[in-house]
Design an enzyme around this catalytic site. Structure first.
Site, PDB file in Angstrom:
ATOM      1  N   SER A 145      -4.357   9.478  -0.297  1.00 29.26           N
ATOM      2  CA  SER A 145      -4.310   9.069   1.108  1.00 29.26           C
ATOM      3  C   SER A 145      -2.908   8.697   1.554  1.00 29.26           C
ATOM      4  O   SER A 145      -2.719   8.251   2.690  1.00 29.26           O
ATOM      5  CB  SER A 145      -5.257   7.892   1.347  1.00 29.26           C
ATOM      6  OG  SER A 145      -4.734   6.700   0.810  1.00 29.26           O
ATOM      7  N   THR A 156      -4.570   4.676   3.451  1.00 31.84           N
ATOM      8  CA  THR A 156      -3.218   4.306   3.889  1.00 31.84           C
ATOM      9  C   THR A 156      -2.824   3.150   3.012  1.00 31.84           C
ATOM     10  O   THR A 156      -3.675   2.515   2.409  1.00 31.84           O
ATOM     11  CB  THR A 156      -3.284   3.792   5.367  1.00 31.84           C
ATOM     12  OG1 THR A 156      -3.635   4.852   6.219  1.00 31.84           O
ATOM     13  CG2 THR A 156      -1.983   3.167   5.843  1.00 31.84           C
ATOM     14  N   THR A 166       1.139   6.600   5.226  1.00 34.68           N
ATOM     15  CA  THR A 166      -0.157   7.284   5.103  1.00 34.68           C
ATOM     16  C   THR A 166      -0.031   8.793   5.224  1.00 34.68           C
ATOM     17  O   THR A 166       0.944   9.296   5.791  1.00 34.68           O
ATOM     18  CB  THR A 166      -1.101   6.801   6.227  1.00 34.68           C
ATOM     19  OG1 THR A 166      -2.414   7.272   5.989  1.00 34.68           O
ATOM     20  CG2 THR A 166      -0.657   7.286   7.592  1.00 34.68           C
ATOM     21  N   ARG A 218      -1.987  15.457  15.009  1.00 31.19           N
ATOM     22  CA  ARG A 218      -2.649  14.173  15.300  1.00 31.19           C
ATOM     23  C   ARG A 218      -1.826  13.037  14.678  1.00 31.19           C
ATOM     24  O   ARG A 218      -1.439  13.091  13.523  1.00 31.19           O
ATOM     25  CB  ARG A 218      -4.065  14.171  14.731  1.00 31.19           C
ATOM     26  CG  ARG A 218      -4.813  12.836  14.882  1.00 31.19           C
ATOM     27  CD  ARG A 218      -4.729  11.967  13.642  1.00 31.19           C
ATOM     28  NE  ARG A 218      -5.623  10.806  13.685  1.00 31.19           N
ATOM     29  CZ  ARG A 218      -5.597   9.834  12.793  1.00 31.19           C
ATOM     30  NH1 ARG A 218      -4.748   9.862  11.793  1.00 31.19           N
ATOM     31  NH2 ARG A 218      -6.431   8.820  12.883  1.00 31.19           N
ATOM     32  N   THR A 277      -5.458  -0.563   7.908  1.00 29.39           N
ATOM     33  CA  THR A 277      -5.940   0.708   7.369  1.00 29.39           C
ATOM     34  C   THR A 277      -7.317   0.962   7.980  1.00 29.39           C
ATOM     35  O   THR A 277      -7.989   0.028   8.431  1.00 29.39           O
ATOM     36  CB  THR A 277      -6.059   0.679   5.829  1.00 29.39           C
ATOM     37  OG1 THR A 277      -6.985  -0.341   5.454  1.00 29.39           O
ATOM     38  CG2 THR A 277      -4.729   0.425   5.149  1.00 29.39           C
ATOM     39  N   GLY A 278      -7.733   2.208   7.953  1.00 30.51           N
ATOM     40  CA  GLY A 278      -9.041   2.544   8.503  1.00 30.51           C
ATOM     41  C   GLY A 278      -8.917   3.416   9.738  1.00 30.51           C
ATOM     42  O   GLY A 278      -7.873   4.040   9.953  1.00 30.51           O
TER      43      GLY A 278
HETATM   44  N1  ASP Z   1      -5.237   4.462   9.770  1.00 30.22           N
HETATM   45  C1  ASP Z   1      -4.933   5.744   9.227  1.00 30.22           C
HETATM   46  C2  ASP Z   1      -5.018   6.768  10.298  1.00 30.22           C
HETATM   47  O1  ASP Z   1      -5.859   6.648  11.153  1.00 30.22           O
HETATM   48  C3  ASP Z   1      -5.842   6.128   8.120  1.00 30.22           C
HETATM   49  C4  ASP Z   1      -6.365   5.022   7.303  1.00 30.22           C
HETATM   50  O2  ASP Z   1      -5.730   4.006   7.143  1.00 30.22           O
HETATM   51  O3  ASP Z   1      -7.439   5.133   6.750  1.00 30.22           O
HETATM   52  O4  ASP Z   1      -4.272   7.711  10.229  1.00 30.22           O
END
Ligand code: ASP
Length: 361
Positions: free
Chosen positions: A87, A214, A232, A242, A265-266
């Site tokens: 990730s 991330t 990330t 994106r 994160t997320g």
């Molecule tokens: N926040 C990151 C994104 O949307 C991905 C993640 O942290 O899971 O690119």
């Protein structure tokens, strides 16, 4: 050298402390700060074949007197370079066209520096490029080809492809299942892409943490200097170009030297809508504890989530979202939309995972 509260209290008669603090107020202020490095949970998992995790290395460097941001970046470089961490950085799960595109930003509290890169291809360590944006330019965010050319000019190695055999095979399987050559209507296509990604998680082809995934890492030293970095490969199989929350100041990361730091994160889209790292730092400024400041942002996200496809049957957000929060005293918290997540911590008690506080259980 800072004077710890314990040394002060133990070394001097209790009665001597008060006059000393009056004479040297900065000693008392510093003594209240507990140096610490925190990060998302992956910051105490991956070692890239070495002996230390991200939080461990960053804390060690920071405590040896290295600049806080440089220490954190050395820490997250472990994950960026580790092919097993799918990730972040090299070997991150690619976008819908099979290309690994990386996002990162960093902030240096005392220096008031900020820099970010987005959609960066061919460089394993986007956090280092983000730092150069902060250090060497008058800008805060450089993207795409321009970011790559900027890095090339500084001597960064540019590679044709950051896929590993594993990340490429995961993408090939996803492509086979979604058949993106035959576009569905936009809504169905989005649903299909997510459905297949989740299907692949349930079959064990993708690590559940890596559909999103991330690392955010924040630290404070004994002098109270606060910095942060987020890096990330973004959402797995994203539409090329994106950009999520991670490289956006105020969303993936925010640092205010006087108040604290927050990172995320997320599901980036949920965070971007509310610029939650900025929001959390402002909640710290109002005097909230890191845990309450983080929960306040999660509640805001929950209130703003109204589309049915994003809700559980109980009406709660159905996606993962975490915030990591550190205040100017070194108090910290990890918070998560729903249960189960942990965050990494390293202080004088060593590296470990602590549980995140969940908004919904
Ligand atoms: N926040 C990151 C994104 O949307 C991905 C993640 O942290 O899971 O690119």
């Amino acid at each position: 050298m800072s004077v710890s509260r314990r040394t002060l209290l133990a070394g001097a008669a209790g009665a001597a402390v008060a006059p000393m603090a009056r004479a040297f107020p900065e000693i008392m202020i510093r003594s209240e700060i507990k140096p610490v490095v925190i990060s998302s949970g992956n910051g105490n998992i991956f070692k890239n074949g070495g002996t230390e995790t991200c939080v461990q290395k960053a804390y060690r460097l920071m405590m040896s007197g290295e600049d806080v941001l440089d220490s954190l970046i050395e820490g997250v470089n472990i994950l960026e370079l580790d092919p097993l961490e799918t990730s972040v950085g090299y070997g991150g799960i690619p976008n819908a066209e099979g290309v690994v595109q990386l996002d990162s930003c960093c902030m240096h509290g005392p220096k008031k520096w900020a820099g970010g890169v987005a959609c960066l291809e061919g460089i394993r360590t986007p956090s280092k490029v983000a730092r150069e944006v902060a250090r060497q330019t008058d800008h805060h965010l450089i993207v795409g080809k321009g970011a790559q050319e900027f890095a090339r000019g500084l001597g960064f190695t540019i590679e044709d492809d950051l896929n590993t055999p594993h990340s490429r095979s995961v993408w090939q399987e996803w492509k086979r299942r979604t058949d993106p050559d035959h576009y569905l209507d936009p809504k169905k296509r989005g649903e299909d892409s997510l459905r297949v990604a989740l299907e692949m998680v349930s079959e064990g082809i993708i690590d559940p943490l890596h559909v999103y995934g991330t690392i955010n890492c924040d630290g404070i030293n004994a002098k109270g200097e606060i910095c942060g970095v987020t890096t990330t490969s973004g959402l797995a199989f994203k539409i090329p170009g994106r950009v999520g929350d991670s490289p956006i100041l105020g969303a993936g990361l925010y640092v205010d030297q006087e108040v604290g730091a927050a990172g995320s994160t997320g599901r980036g889209e949920a965070n971007l809508y509310g610029l939650c790292s900025f929001l959390i730092v402002e909640e710290l400024r109002r005097g909230l504890h890191p845990k309450d400041a983080g929960i306040s942002a999660l509640k805001r996200v929950a209130r703003n989530t109204i589309e049915k496809r994003l809700l559980t049957k109980e009406g709660h957000p159905n996606f993962g979202l975490q915030f990591y929060v550190l205040d100017a005293k070194g108090r910290h918290a990890g918070v998560t939309m729903s249960g189960g997540a942990g965050y990494a911590v390293c202080d004088d008690n060593g590296p470990r995972i602590e549980p995140c506080e969940a908004l919904f259980h």
